[in-house]
Write a protein that holds these residues in place. Structure first.
Motif, PDB file in Angstrom:
ATOM      1  N   HIS A   1       0.868  -1.364  -0.277  1.00  7.18           N
ATOM      2  CA  HIS A   1      -0.352   0.021  -0.205  1.00  7.18           C
ATOM      3  C   HIS A   1       1.084   1.412  -0.215  1.00  7.18           C
ATOM      4  O   HIS A   1       0.172   2.473  -0.245  1.00  7.18           O
ATOM      5  N   GLY A   2       2.196   1.393  -0.540  1.00  6.06           N
ATOM      6  CA  GLY A   2       2.853   2.599  -0.086  1.00  6.06           C
ATOM      7  C   GLY A   2       4.345   2.258   1.397  1.00  6.06           C
ATOM      8  O   GLY A   2       4.570   2.884   1.419  1.00  6.06           O
ATOM      9  N   TRP A   3       2.838   2.206   2.182  1.00  7.85           N
ATOM     10  CA  TRP A   3       3.342   2.481   3.395  1.00  7.85           C
ATOM     11  C   TRP A   3       3.475   1.653   4.730  1.00  7.85           C
ATOM     12  O   TRP A   3       4.242   1.516   5.655  1.00  7.85           O
ATOM     13  N   ILE A   4       2.841   0.698   4.002  1.00  7.27           N
ATOM     14  CA  ILE A   4       2.577  -0.752   4.619  1.00  7.27           C
ATOM     15  C   ILE A   4       2.929  -1.894   3.146  1.00  7.27           C
ATOM     16  O   ILE A   4       2.052  -1.768   2.073  1.00  7.27           O
ATOM     17  N   MET A   5       3.983  -2.860   3.983  1.00  6.08           N
ATOM     18  CA  MET A   5       3.888  -4.164   2.675  1.00  6.08           C
ATOM     19  C   MET A   5       4.320  -5.408   3.271  1.00  6.08           C
ATOM     20  O   MET A   5       5.002  -5.438   4.014  1.00  6.08           O
ATOM     21  N   THR A   6       3.777  -6.271   2.694  1.00  6.18           N
ATOM     22  CA  THR A   6       2.869  -7.714   3.629  1.00  6.18           C
ATOM     23  C   THR A   6       4.010  -8.865   2.865  1.00  6.18           C
ATOM     24  O   THR A   6       3.756  -8.966   1.406  1.00  6.18           O
TER      25      THR A   6
ATOM     26  N   THR B   1       6.487   1.840   7.094  1.00  6.98           N
ATOM     27  CA  THR B   1       6.906   2.860   7.210  1.00  6.98           C
ATOM     28  C   THR B   1       6.469   4.239   8.188  1.00  6.98           C
ATOM     29  O   THR B   1       7.144   4.184   9.401  1.00  6.98           O
ATOM     30  N   ALA B   2       4.944   3.679   8.499  1.00  2.76           N
ATOM     31  CA  ALA B   2       4.476   4.838   9.795  1.00  2.76           C
ATOM     32  C   ALA B   2       2.432   3.794   9.044  1.00  2.76           C
ATOM     33  O   ALA B   2       2.597   4.163   8.365  1.00  2.76           O
ATOM     34  N   ASP B   3       2.346   3.548  10.245  1.00  4.13           N
ATOM     35  CA  ASP B   3       0.648   3.470  10.365  1.00  4.13           C
ATOM     36  C   ASP B   3       0.108   4.649   9.873  1.00  4.13           C
ATOM     37  O   ASP B   3      -0.058   5.976   9.792  1.00  4.13           O
ATOM     38  N   ARG B   4      -0.946   3.811   8.452  1.00  2.00           N
ATOM     39  CA  ARG B   4      -1.318   5.731   7.502  1.00  2.00           C
ATOM     40  C   ARG B   4      -2.492   6.058   8.320  1.00  2.00           C
ATOM     41  O   ARG B   4      -2.816   7.272   8.383  1.00  2.00           O
ATOM     42  N   THR B   5      -3.064   5.261   9.411  1.00  2.00           N
ATOM     43  CA  THR B   5      -4.528   6.157  10.216  1.00  2.00           C
ATOM     44  C   THR B   5      -4.234   6.181  11.573  1.00  2.00           C
ATOM     45  O   THR B   5      -4.786   6.870  12.266  1.00  2.00           O
ATOM     46  N   GLY B   6      -3.480   5.503  12.025  1.00  5.83           N
ATOM     47  CA  GLY B   6      -3.433   4.737  13.273  1.00  5.83           C
ATOM     48  C   GLY B   6      -2.164   5.738  14.044  1.00  5.83           C
ATOM     49  O   GLY B   6      -1.624   6.265  13.233  1.00  5.83           O
ATOM     50  N   PRO B   7      -2.526   6.348  15.816  1.00  8.54           N
ATOM     51  CA  PRO B   7      -1.534   6.551  16.207  1.00  8.54           C
ATOM     52  C   PRO B   7      -0.979   6.383  16.511  1.00  8.54           C
ATOM     53  O   PRO B   7       0.488   6.722  17.240  1.00  8.54           O
TER      54      PRO B   7
END
Length: 115
Positions: free
Chosen positions: A33-38, A53-59
């Motif tokens: 997804h560009g910020w998470i790769m499985t 890289t960092a969670d897109r919506t979570g804190p």
């Protein structure tokens, strides 16, 4: 409630190098997804790791993800136990319903179901 899979989430600023490293261990990219790769094992697809890289919506970036068959039931059970909810139950645009909870050792767990 059934656990479908457990995936460690590895924070990284070295996206390509990390992907190449895990490829040498027998993993291939199955989602990006560009910020998470499985990445999944080429021989045991349920064996997976995620690079973030960092969670897109979570804190925060969670330490692991646990996919369950009924996230609403797990949320109710966890909330009823008094555990700290770090990110409230939410429907995400990429097709999961999830929440974050802190375990007794302080690790943040992303609990999710695919919609």
């Amino acid at each position: 409630m059934t656990v479908r899979r457990v995936v460690p989430n590895i924070p990284t600023d070295t996206w390509e190098e990390s992907r190449e490293f895990y490829a040498r261990l027998g993993f291939q990219e199955v989602m990006n997804h560009g910020w998470i790769m499985t990445l999944a094992s080429t021989t045991v697809p349920g064996a997976q790791v995620s690079l973030m890289t960092a969670d897109r919506t979570g804190p925060v970036t969670p330490d692991m993800s646990v996919e369950v068959d009924d996230v609403d039931a797990v949320y109710a059970a966890v909330r009823g136990s008094g555990a700290e909810i770090v990110y409230e139950l939410h429907d995400e645009e990429w097709g999961v319903r999830r929440f974050f909870v802190r375990d007794p050792s302080g690790r943040v767990v992303n609990v999710l179901s695919h919609r």
